[in-house]
Design a protein around this motif. Structure first.
Motif, PDB file in Angstrom:
ATOM      1  N   MET A 177       4.975  -6.481  -1.244  1.00  0.00           N
ATOM      2  CA  MET A 177       4.782  -5.422  -2.226  1.00  0.00           C
ATOM      3  C   MET A 177       3.295  -5.204  -2.503  1.00  0.00           C
ATOM      4  N   LEU A 178       2.528  -6.284  -2.638  1.00  0.00           N
ATOM      5  CA  LEU A 178       1.099  -6.166  -2.948  1.00  0.00           C
ATOM      6  C   LEU A 178       0.313  -5.583  -1.783  1.00  0.00           C
ATOM      7  N   VAL A 179       0.722  -5.915  -0.558  1.00  0.00           N
ATOM      8  CA  VAL A 179       0.056  -5.325   0.614  1.00  0.00           C
ATOM      9  C   VAL A 179       0.185  -3.806   0.578  1.00  0.00           C
ATOM     10  N   ALA A 180       1.417  -3.325   0.296  1.00  0.00           N
ATOM     11  CA  ALA A 180       1.634  -1.876   0.191  1.00  0.00           C
ATOM     12  C   ALA A 180       0.922  -1.301  -1.021  1.00  0.00           C
ATOM     13  N   ALA A 181       0.939  -2.047  -2.142  1.00  0.00           N
ATOM     14  CA  ALA A 181       0.326  -1.558  -3.378  1.00  0.00           C
ATOM     15  C   ALA A 181      -1.183  -1.451  -3.256  1.00  0.00           C
ATOM     16  N   GLU A 182      -1.806  -2.398  -2.588  1.00  0.00           N
ATOM     17  CA  GLU A 182      -3.256  -2.356  -2.449  1.00  0.00           C
ATOM     18  C   GLU A 182      -3.708  -1.172  -1.604  1.00  0.00           C
ATOM     19  N   GLY A 183      -2.835  -0.685  -0.726  1.00  0.00           N
ATOM     20  CA  GLY A 183      -3.126   0.555  -0.007  1.00  0.00           C
ATOM     21  C   GLY A 183      -2.789   1.751  -0.865  1.00  0.00           C
ATOM     22  N   GLY A 184      -1.701   1.652  -1.623  1.00  0.00           N
ATOM     23  CA  GLY A 184      -1.224   2.789  -2.415  1.00  0.00           C
ATOM     24  C   GLY A 184      -2.056   3.100  -3.613  1.00  0.00           C
ATOM     25  N   ALA A 185      -2.880   2.144  -4.074  1.00  0.00           N
ATOM     26  CA  ALA A 185      -3.694   2.408  -5.253  1.00  0.00           C
ATOM     27  C   ALA A 185      -5.087   2.905  -4.905  1.00  0.00           C
ATOM     28  N   LEU A 213      -5.752   7.258   0.250  1.00  0.00           N
ATOM     29  CA  LEU A 213      -4.469   7.290  -0.436  1.00  0.00           C
ATOM     30  C   LEU A 213      -3.361   7.623   0.550  1.00  0.00           C
ATOM     31  N   PRO A 214      -2.367   6.696   0.736  1.00  0.00           N
ATOM     32  CA  PRO A 214      -1.308   6.941   1.716  1.00  0.00           C
ATOM     33  C   PRO A 214      -0.238   7.873   1.173  1.00  0.00           C
ATOM     34  N   GLY A 215       0.719   8.151   2.005  1.00  0.00           N
ATOM     35  CA  GLY A 215       1.791   9.047   1.608  1.00  0.00           C
ATOM     36  C   GLY A 215       2.877   8.352   0.826  1.00  0.00           C
ATOM     37  N   THR A 216       4.022   9.008   0.762  1.00  0.00           N
ATOM     38  CA  THR A 216       5.133   8.525  -0.048  1.00  0.00           C
ATOM     39  C   THR A 216       5.729   7.241   0.497  1.00  0.00           C
ATOM     40  N   LYS A 217       5.606   6.972   1.801  1.00  0.00           N
ATOM     41  CA  LYS A 217       6.252   5.808   2.405  1.00  0.00           C
ATOM     42  C   LYS A 217       5.765   4.496   1.799  1.00  0.00           C
ATOM     43  N   SER A 218       4.457   4.373   1.570  1.00  0.00           N
ATOM     44  CA  SER A 218       3.924   3.136   0.999  1.00  0.00           C
ATOM     45  C   SER A 218       4.454   2.926  -0.414  1.00  0.00           C
ATOM     46  N   LEU A 219       4.504   4.001  -1.182  1.00  0.00           N
ATOM     47  CA  LEU A 219       5.041   3.898  -2.541  1.00  0.00           C
ATOM     48  C   LEU A 219       6.502   3.493  -2.506  1.00  0.00           C
ATOM     49  N   GLU A 220       7.241   4.046  -1.562  1.00  0.00           N
ATOM     50  CA  GLU A 220       8.655   3.676  -1.432  1.00  0.00           C
ATOM     51  C   GLU A 220       8.807   2.211  -1.050  1.00  0.00           C
ATOM     52  N   LEU A 221       7.902   1.682  -0.217  1.00  0.00           N
ATOM     53  CA  LEU A 221       7.948   0.278   0.162  1.00  0.00           C
ATOM     54  C   LEU A 221       7.708  -0.615  -1.058  1.00  0.00           C
ATOM     55  N   VAL A 222       6.748  -0.220  -1.893  1.00  0.00           N
ATOM     56  CA  VAL A 222       6.498  -0.973  -3.128  1.00  0.00           C
ATOM     57  C   VAL A 222       7.760  -1.017  -3.974  1.00  0.00           C
ATOM     58  N   LYS A 223       8.411   0.130  -4.123  1.00  0.00           N
ATOM     59  CA  LYS A 223       9.620   0.197  -4.955  1.00  0.00           C
ATOM     60  C   LYS A 223      10.765  -0.615  -4.339  1.00  0.00           C
ATOM     61  N   GLN A 224      10.865  -0.578  -3.020  1.00  0.00           N
ATOM     62  CA  GLN A 224      11.922  -1.352  -2.361  1.00  0.00           C
ATOM     63  C   GLN A 224      11.731  -2.850  -2.572  1.00  0.00           C
ATOM     64  N   GLU A 225      10.502  -3.319  -2.439  1.00  0.00           N
ATOM     65  CA  GLU A 225      10.235  -4.744  -2.633  1.00  0.00           C
ATOM     66  C   GLU A 225      10.464  -5.139  -4.092  1.00  0.00           C
ATOM     67  N   HIS A 276       5.999  -3.876 -13.050  1.00  0.00           N
ATOM     68  CA  HIS A 276       4.718  -3.311 -13.493  1.00  0.00           C
ATOM     69  C   HIS A 276       3.899  -2.811 -12.304  1.00  0.00           C
ATOM     70  N   VAL A 277       3.861  -3.594 -11.226  1.00  0.00           N
ATOM     71  CA  VAL A 277       3.125  -3.166 -10.032  1.00  0.00           C
ATOM     72  C   VAL A 277       3.704  -1.856  -9.501  1.00  0.00           C
ATOM     73  N   SER A 278       5.037  -1.768  -9.452  1.00  0.00           N
ATOM     74  CA  SER A 278       5.694  -0.559  -8.963  1.00  0.00           C
ATOM     75  C   SER A 278       5.335   0.646  -9.820  1.00  0.00           C
ATOM     76  N   ARG A 279       5.339   0.470 -11.128  1.00  0.00           N
ATOM     77  CA  ARG A 279       5.049   1.598 -12.014  1.00  0.00           C
ATOM     78  C   ARG A 279       3.566   1.961 -12.027  1.00  0.00           C
ATOM     79  N   ILE A 280       2.704   0.963 -11.870  1.00  0.00           N
ATOM     80  CA  ILE A 280       1.269   1.263 -11.745  1.00  0.00           C
ATOM     81  C   ILE A 280       1.034   2.170 -10.539  1.00  0.00           C
ATOM     82  N   CYS A 281       1.630   1.804  -9.396  1.00  0.00           N
ATOM     83  CA  CYS A 281       1.482   2.619  -8.185  1.00  0.00           C
ATOM     84  C   CYS A 281       2.095   4.004  -8.377  1.00  0.00           C
ATOM     85  N   HIS A 282       3.263   4.042  -9.025  1.00  0.00           N
ATOM     86  CA  HIS A 282       3.930   5.325  -9.240  1.00  0.00           C
ATOM     87  C   HIS A 282       3.051   6.266 -10.055  1.00  0.00           C
TER      88      HIS A 282
END
Length: 550
Positions: free
Chosen positions: A444-452, A458-470, A514-520
């Motif tokens: 989740m943090l690997v995806a989040a560090e790219g998503g933030a 700034l990546p697309g929706t896929k990274s954010l979805e990965l954060v939410k999935q994890e 919290h990480v998921s919502r920060i990225c969102h």
């Protein structure tokens, strides 16, 4: 006496009001496009110079360009090195006002014919909305500008009979310096180099002063226009102060070169007048103004990088302050203020995610004692900054971005508090019992560090979805562990260890949320920002889906 003073003062006032309305109207009508152009076309020193000159010529105000530029640098939208090229270009673009006055305003008395524009502009301002109201302001300002010039000419002719301005110092270096200081004082008093230059052009046109004196006054006005930048930069961050200092140094050095080479420059103007069979009048003075600014451009533009290094040594960055880009001066431009807050929060989110990763990788809590308190303080300051940013209720993109940033700050503060809890109740992340949860957290943090990260990373929706999935997987795992532990509660006789494991999984579950919502919310804030900057493609940006619960 009053018949002379009143038209003179009134003419200057009308010209100033006209310039302000014209500039404000043009910025209101095309401000978004101009801001995007200023950011987009500053990749090289020449591009930055060209964009600064063009934008200043269009909005008829070097002050508007430099003040906006200081905001951009403060917000971190463009680098200081890029800003230098824009500053140099703005100084050249400011000569456009002189060409307008000398080529049109003083050749034909347009004040009477522009009166209908004032009425039409006022009517459009009252009836229109949004950008088109800016056109009304610009039209009214254009009319007032020439009405003021006509009145200024009448007052200047009378002033010549009361005050013999020709007795001002003339001839010699120190005489030129004295007259230059008069021009600087005029600009400081009027807070507009355009008004000072227009007054000087009018005085020359009416024969009140001679050409040598007018040239020195124009040099002083060019230096005096930097005072506004200096005032704006007071209390600002280091980047803004550097931009203001670069503006001051460029105009000061260009002005001193002009004074030192004044006899040679006047000889060039005299040659041009003979060649084109013209007299030394307002057009010649405007040519002189443009010529000595071009000399400054020739000296500074090829040395932009070295010039930037000199200014940076004079004003060094003192510390790595997380909120260094959040200047109160930005609050007057909500779009820039929120962009600065967005970038600051993206940087803080990356810092926070990095801290969490280090904790997962090492059971010895490898965090400096002051790291989390500093981050908490920076978030509190950012919250205060965003809440003080006033946004119009009908401005959907800005309102959406502001709300998203406030949500992001809320979850960043909660996540900071979560990490601080580990000092009092540490979790043995290296324990095999937590291996699956830790793996989900790391992914989740690997995806989040790219998503933030900010644009262009700034990546697309896929990274954010990965954060939410994890994060969802962690929630399901925590529920599963809770059911297993409660099912066997009391059978193994180690109740305290069972409760500790439950707390650990609950902590990781909530941290993941919290990480998921920060990225969102950071993604949502960025999407609103893109929508604001691309209104013509308003339907081209999809906002992230709202989280199920906050």
């Amino acid at each position: 006496m009053l018949d002379t003073i009143f038209p003179f003062v009134g003419g200057v006032g009308l010209f100033l009001v006209g310039m302000m309305l014209l500039s404000d109207g043009l910025v209101a009508f095309a401000g978004g496009a101009l801001r995007r152009g200023l950011i987009r076309f500053t990749g090289t020193p020449f591009k930055a110079f060209s964009s600064g000159a063009l934008i200043t010529a269009l909005v008829q105000s070097s002050t508007a360009t430099t003040v906006t530029l200081i905001g951009f640098v403060s917000a971190g939208l463009i680098t200081f090195s890029q800003a230098i090229g824009v500053v140099i270009g703005a100084s050249l673009g400011s000569t456009a006002t002189g060409w307008l006055v000398a080529g049109l305003g003083l050749q034909v008395k347009l004040g009477f014919y522009t009166l209908p524009l004032i009425g039409l502009g006022a009517l459009i301002k009252l009836l229109a909305h949004g950008r088109w109201a800016g056109i009304g302001l610009a039209l009214a300002g254009f009319g007032l500008l020439f009405l003021g010039l006509d009145m200024l000419q009448d007052g200047m002719r009378g002033l010549a009979g009361v005050f013999n301005l020709a007795r001002l110092p003339v001839g010699g270096f120190w005489a030129h310096i004295a007259v230059m200081l008069i021009g600087l004082a005029m600009t400081a008093l009027l807070q507009s180099s355009a008004a000072a230059i227009a007054t000087t052009l009018t005085a020359l046109h009416t024969g009140t002063i001679n050409f040598d004196q007018a040239a020195a006054v124009v040099v002083g006005a060019a230096i005096g226009t930097t005072l506004t930048s200096a005032i704006v930069a007071i209390g600002a961050n280091v980047s803004a102060k550097r931009t203001a200092l670069a503006h001051i140094l460029f105009n000061l050095v260009a002005g001193l070169i002009a004074i030192a080479l004044l006899p040679a420059l006047l000889a060039v103007i005299e040659f041009l007048d003979r060649y084109f069979n013209t007299t030394a009048g307002p057009l010649s003075l405007t040519t002189f103004h443009t010529l000595f600014i071009l000399l400054g451009v020739a000296v500074f533009l090829p040395q932009t990088s070295r010039f930037a290094q000199v200014v940076e040594r004079l004003l060094p960055e003192r510390s790595d302050n997380l909120v260094r880009h959040l200047d109160n001066s930005l609050l007057s431009v909500p779009a820039i203020a929120l962009e600065a807050a967005q970038r600051a929060l993206e940087h803080m989110a990356l810092r926070l995610f990095s801290l969490y990763s280090r904790i997962l990788d090492s059971p010895s809590m490898p965090i400096q004692p002051d790291e989390l308190p500093q981050l908490h303080e920076a978030l509190q300051q950012t919250f205060d900054f965003v809440t003080r940013t006033q946004v119009a209720s009908d401005d959907k993109p800005l309102s959406g971005q502001r709300i998203a940033l406030l949500h992001a700050i809320d979850h960043l503060l909660r996540m900071t508090a979560r990490l601080r809890e580990l000092r009092h109740a540490p979790i043995e992340f290296a324990n095999a019992r937590y291996r699956e949860a830790v793996e989900h957290s790391r992914s989740m943090l690997v995806a989040a560090e790219g998503g933030a990260a900010g644009p262009p990373a700034l990546p697309g929706t896929k990274s954010l979805e990965l954060v939410k999935q994890e994060a969802k997987a962690l929630t399901e795992l925590a529920h599963q562990v809770r059911r297993e532990i409660l099912k066997h509660a009391g059978t193994d006789g180690n109740t305290s260890q069972a409760l500790h494991i439950l707390d650990a999984f609950r902590w990781m579950d909530r941290a993941a949320r919290h990480v998921s919502r920060i990225c969102h919310y950071l993604k949502a804030g960025r999407a609103w920002s893109e929508r604001l900057n691309n209104k013509e493609a308003d339907g081209g940006f999809d906002l992230p889906d709202e989280p199920e619960q906050d």
